[in-house]
Design an enzyme around this catalytic site. Sequence first.
Site, PDB file in Angstrom:
ATOM      1  N   VAL A   1      16.130 -14.563 -22.180  1.00  0.00           N
ATOM      2  CA  VAL A   1      17.206 -14.049 -21.322  1.00  0.00           C
ATOM      3  C   VAL A   1      17.058 -12.543 -21.129  1.00  0.00           C
ATOM      4  CG1 VAL A   1      18.809 -15.896 -21.957  1.00  0.00           C
ATOM      5  CG2 VAL A   1      18.780 -13.771 -23.289  1.00  0.00           C
TER       6      VAL A   1
ATOM      7  N   CYS B   1      11.449  -3.371 -16.779  1.00  0.00           N
ATOM      8  CA  CYS B   1      11.254  -3.182 -18.226  1.00  0.00           C
ATOM      9  C   CYS B   1      10.834  -1.802 -18.702  1.00  0.00           C
ATOM     10  CB  CYS B   1      10.273  -4.229 -18.725  1.00  0.00           C
ATOM     11  SG  CYS B   1      10.949  -5.885 -18.532  1.00  0.00           S
TER      12      CYS B   1
HETATM   13  P1  NAD Z   1      15.732 -12.417 -15.636  1.00  0.00           P
HETATM   14  O1  NAD Z   1      16.977 -11.657 -15.435  1.00  0.00           O
HETATM   15  O2  NAD Z   1      14.837 -12.685 -14.472  1.00  0.00           O
HETATM   16  O3  NAD Z   1      16.069 -13.846 -16.279  1.00  0.00           O
HETATM   17  C1  NAD Z   1      16.957 -14.026 -17.331  1.00  0.00           C
HETATM   18  C2  NAD Z   1      17.733 -15.310 -17.091  1.00  0.00           C
HETATM   19  O4  NAD Z   1      18.503 -15.600 -18.254  1.00  0.00           O
HETATM   20  C3  NAD Z   1      18.722 -15.251 -15.938  1.00  0.00           C
HETATM   21  O5  NAD Z   1      18.414 -16.263 -14.992  1.00  0.00           O
HETATM   22  C4  NAD Z   1      20.104 -15.488 -16.601  1.00  0.00           C
HETATM   23  O6  NAD Z   1      20.983 -16.251 -15.797  1.00  0.00           O
HETATM   24  C5  NAD Z   1      19.701 -16.243 -17.847  1.00  0.00           C
HETATM   25  N1  NAD Z   1      20.687 -16.161 -18.931  1.00  0.00           N
HETATM   26  C6  NAD Z   1      21.248 -15.056 -19.494  1.00  0.00           C
HETATM   27  N2  NAD Z   1      22.073 -15.393 -20.491  1.00  0.00           N
HETATM   28  C7  NAD Z   1      22.054 -16.747 -20.572  1.00  0.00           C
HETATM   29  C8  NAD Z   1      22.696 -17.688 -21.414  1.00  0.00           C
HETATM   30  N3  NAD Z   1      23.506 -17.297 -22.413  1.00  0.00           N
HETATM   31  N4  NAD Z   1      22.465 -19.004 -21.210  1.00  0.00           N
HETATM   32  C9  NAD Z   1      21.619 -19.393 -20.227  1.00  0.00           C
HETATM   33  N5  NAD Z   1      20.987 -18.567 -19.398  1.00  0.00           N
HETATM   34  C10 NAD Z   1      21.182 -17.243 -19.579  1.00  0.00           C
HETATM   35  O7  NAD Z   1      14.933 -11.665 -16.787  1.00  0.00           O
HETATM   36  P2  NAD Z   1      13.348 -11.638 -17.020  1.00  0.00           P
HETATM   37  O8  NAD Z   1      12.711 -10.649 -16.104  1.00  0.00           O
HETATM   38  O9  NAD Z   1      12.841 -13.036 -17.059  1.00  0.00           O
HETATM   39  O10 NAD Z   1      13.287 -10.979 -18.468  1.00  0.00           O
HETATM   40  C11 NAD Z   1      13.694 -11.711 -19.609  1.00  0.00           C
HETATM   41  C12 NAD Z   1      13.226 -10.954 -20.840  1.00  0.00           C
HETATM   42  O11 NAD Z   1      11.808 -10.867 -20.853  1.00  0.00           O
HETATM   43  C13 NAD Z   1      13.732  -9.506 -20.927  1.00  0.00           C
HETATM   44  O12 NAD Z   1      13.969  -9.204 -22.273  1.00  0.00           O
HETATM   45  C14 NAD Z   1      12.543  -8.701 -20.434  1.00  0.00           C
HETATM   46  O13 NAD Z   1      12.519  -7.404 -21.003  1.00  0.00           O
HETATM   47  C15 NAD Z   1      11.372  -9.508 -20.935  1.00  0.00           C
HETATM   48  N6  NAD Z   1      10.131  -9.376 -20.161  1.00  0.00           N
HETATM   49  C16 NAD Z   1      10.170  -9.356 -18.799  1.00  0.00           C
HETATM   50  C17 NAD Z   1       8.977  -9.293 -18.065  1.00  0.00           C
HETATM   51  C18 NAD Z   1       8.970  -9.275 -16.572  1.00  0.00           C
HETATM   52  O14 NAD Z   1       7.909  -9.085 -16.000  1.00  0.00           O
HETATM   53  N7  NAD Z   1      10.081  -9.458 -15.889  1.00  0.00           N
HETATM   54  C19 NAD Z   1       7.757  -9.297 -18.745  1.00  0.00           C
HETATM   55  C20 NAD Z   1       7.760  -9.341 -20.135  1.00  0.00           C
HETATM   56  C21 NAD Z   1       8.955  -9.398 -20.837  1.00  0.00           C
HETATM   57  C1  UGA Z   2       4.832  -4.360 -17.194  1.00  0.00           C
HETATM   58  C2  UGA Z   2       3.662  -4.491 -18.158  1.00  0.00           C
HETATM   59  O1  UGA Z   2       2.445  -4.221 -17.457  1.00  0.00           O
HETATM   60  C3  UGA Z   2       3.609  -5.891 -18.756  1.00  0.00           C
HETATM   61  O2  UGA Z   2       2.572  -5.970 -19.724  1.00  0.00           O
HETATM   62  C4  UGA Z   2       4.950  -6.201 -19.421  1.00  0.00           C
HETATM   63  O3  UGA Z   2       4.956  -7.526 -19.907  1.00  0.00           O
HETATM   64  C5  UGA Z   2       6.065  -6.042 -18.412  1.00  0.00           C
HETATM   65  O4  UGA Z   2       6.040  -4.697 -17.859  1.00  0.00           O
HETATM   66  C6  UGA Z   2       7.428  -6.212 -19.000  1.00  0.00           C
HETATM   67  O5  UGA Z   2       7.604  -6.106 -20.194  1.00  0.00           O
HETATM   68  O6  UGA Z   2       8.314  -6.411 -18.177  1.00  0.00           O
HETATM   69  P1  UGA Z   2       5.307  -5.064 -14.686  1.00  0.00           P
HETATM   70  O7  UGA Z   2       6.471  -4.154 -14.820  1.00  0.00           O
HETATM   71  O8  UGA Z   2       5.530  -6.412 -14.153  1.00  0.00           O
HETATM   72  O9  UGA Z   2       4.601  -5.249 -16.118  1.00  0.00           O
HETATM   73  O10 UGA Z   2       4.230  -4.394 -13.750  1.00  0.00           O
HETATM   74  P2  UGA Z   2       3.113  -3.260 -13.959  1.00  0.00           P
HETATM   75  O11 UGA Z   2       1.876  -3.725 -13.320  1.00  0.00           O
HETATM   76  O12 UGA Z   2       3.019  -2.824 -15.355  1.00  0.00           O
HETATM   77  O13 UGA Z   2       3.690  -2.085 -13.076  1.00  0.00           O
HETATM   78  C7  UGA Z   2       4.836  -1.358 -13.464  1.00  0.00           C
HETATM   79  C8  UGA Z   2       5.042  -0.193 -12.523  1.00  0.00           C
HETATM   80  O14 UGA Z   2       4.024   0.781 -12.697  1.00  0.00           O
HETATM   81  C9  UGA Z   2       4.987  -0.591 -11.045  1.00  0.00           C
HETATM   82  O15 UGA Z   2       5.959   0.117 -10.342  1.00  0.00           O
HETATM   83  C10 UGA Z   2       3.593  -0.176 -10.622  1.00  0.00           C
HETATM   84  O16 UGA Z   2       3.476   0.097  -9.257  1.00  0.00           O
HETATM   85  C11 UGA Z   2       3.412   1.081 -11.444  1.00  0.00           C
HETATM   86  N1  UGA Z   2       1.989   1.428 -11.683  1.00  0.00           N
HETATM   87  C12 UGA Z   2       1.182   0.593 -12.373  1.00  0.00           C
HETATM   88  C13 UGA Z   2       1.502   2.647 -11.209  1.00  0.00           C
HETATM   89  O17 UGA Z   2       2.230   3.437 -10.567  1.00  0.00           O
HETATM   90  N2  UGA Z   2       0.193   2.968 -11.450  1.00  0.00           N
HETATM   91  C14 UGA Z   2      -0.640   2.145 -12.140  1.00  0.00           C
HETATM   92  O18 UGA Z   2      -1.830   2.524 -12.335  1.00  0.00           O
HETATM   93  C15 UGA Z   2      -0.139   0.932 -12.609  1.00  0.00           C
END
Ligand code: NAD
Ligand code: UGA
Length: 479
Positions: free
Chosen positions: A93, A282
């Site tokens: 979540v 993030c």
């Molecule tokens: P998101 O907001 O896209 O999805 C989270 C989902 O959880 C939502 O759909 C929400 O409705 C649901 N939710 C929240 N509370 C709930 C509950 N109690 N019961 C059921 N559903 C519930 O978030 P995300 O981007 O998938 O990120 C999730 C986690 O993963 C965060 O901690 C984020 O930091 C981490 N993360 C994100 C990325 C990324 O690229 N987005 C990459 C790596 C890690």
């Molecule tokens: C980033 C990390 O790369 C993932 O490993 C991690 O899981 C994730 O965050 C997370 O925890 O949410 P993401 O945010 O999806 O992934 O995308 P990135 O490719 O890392 O880009 C992040 C931002 O940096 C973007 O705005 C991108 O345009 C910018 N960026 C990236 C630059 O400006 N220059 C670069 O050389 C690379």
Amino acid sequence: MTLKIQNICCIGAGYVGGPTMAVIAKNCPNIKVTVVDNNKERIDAWNSSDLSKLPIYEPGLDEIVKRCRGRNLSFSTQINENIASADMVFISVNTPTKTKGLGAGKASDLKWVEACARQVAINAKKHTIVVEKSTLPVRTAEVIKTILEDAQLSSATPYKNSTFEVLSNPEFLSEGSAIQDLEEPDRVLIGGDNEEAIEALSQIYKQWVPSKKILKTNIWSSELAKLTANAFLAQRISSINAIGALCEATGADVREVSRAIGSDSRIGSKFLDSGPGFGGSCFKKDILNLVYLSRYFGLPEVADFWEGVVFLNTWHQHRISELIVKKLFGTLSGKKIVVLGFAFKANTNDTRESAAIQICKDLLQEGALLFIHDPKVDSKQIEVDLERPQMNKSIKAGDLPSQSGEWKTISNLYDGLPNSDAILILTEWLEYSNINWEKVAKTMRRPAWVFDARSIINPSQVLQSGLKLWRVGDGSQVH
Ligand code: NAD
Ligand code: UGA
């Protein structure tokens, strides 16, 4: 003995939960994977028969959903029932920055994670492995364990024989390449102190990830490694953007500097592209969380060091808005700017923390008329991000700007061009690197500018067409 996992429940059908579970389901056909969420609209979208309506866009995701949905992958709002039948529950979540109370503006808000832990505590009927997939502050597993174990002592908990193990298994996927990152990860990290549980989770990944890429650590190292990875990546972007500003001031070119330093194998060539500043849900929140934890543990110097990365990023975004205003004679009032790209990076429809939000707000504040194009972001999302409705007026070719401080979306980027004063590239979508500048130049109002904050255009083609050019980090352009 290895526990055999037959049923997985993932709480959270977002950018991480959806793609991660789809890839697990694809590679583990004998495991039943159910992704649950309390957002019905999101679950309905995951169940949509029209695959273009999936709630998130990731290249390759639709094919996996098509193949596995209805086989061993399903999406549901029935959270309690699916927790009850699961051997393993992933918590995936959202963990945004707290907006009020203790730690507001820095600490992660763990209310959704806590709610999940409580729901698992009440509904689990047997031995259940709870996996932290969300990015969490170090030592959150302790909180989850306490909630799970204490619930067993409460008279309100119906199933007294449930037992739990908690693991940390942070996700490192990047949006836009999520499927590839999940299929061929650099590493899978599993933190925990129970061998049996760790082995059960690693057996799942071993179905498609080589064993040597599965790293096992103690639980706190795993939680902290995730925050650290994001902090290091974001730090590289702030570093290169800082050097880019210096390049612009000195006549150097940040692309050349990146190439020169990136060929040092100790530095490496990735993540050295100067851009409009990092976005995404993030980087900022995870660094701020690290800042909060450092202060909490009495390390203000460590906190200040990491806070500088976010400070530089915000400064850089405002720097871009300011230079646009200056190049357009100090005022944007009534000037038409075509903004290309609103997503925080290419190949995603995600706009969370996109640099485009701050830069567009700055330009609107200056009275600009923005025509915003993005191949995947819909106008409702832009409306939410810019916190103002789009202008309610149809535009025709040849219209002169009559309103200021307004915006609207365009589905064809050439539609916004007549009489525009500038084009601003904010997302590196491939189609923006193939623009016909000769054609574009004919329709713009002179003097007309191209501001390329992603450095994706061919500078000589732009300059030959008679347009003025600013490229991020490029001090070699003399204006
Ligand atoms: P998101 O907001 O896209 O999805 C989270 C989902 O959880 C939502 O759909 C929400 O409705 C649901 N939710 C929240 N509370 C709930 C509950 N109690 N019961 C059921 N559903 C519930 O978030 P995300 O981007 O998938 O990120 C999730 C986690 O993963 C965060 O901690 C984020 O930091 C981490 N993360 C994100 C990325 C990324 O690229 N987005 C990459 C790596 C890690
Ligand atoms: C980033 C990390 O790369 C993932 O490993 C991690 O899981 C994730 O965050 C997370 O925890 O949410 P993401 O945010 O999806 O992934 O995308 P990135 O490719 O890392 O880009 C992040 C931002 O940096 C973007 O705005 C991108 O345009 C910018 N960026 C990236 C630059 O400006 N220059 C670069 O050389 C690379």
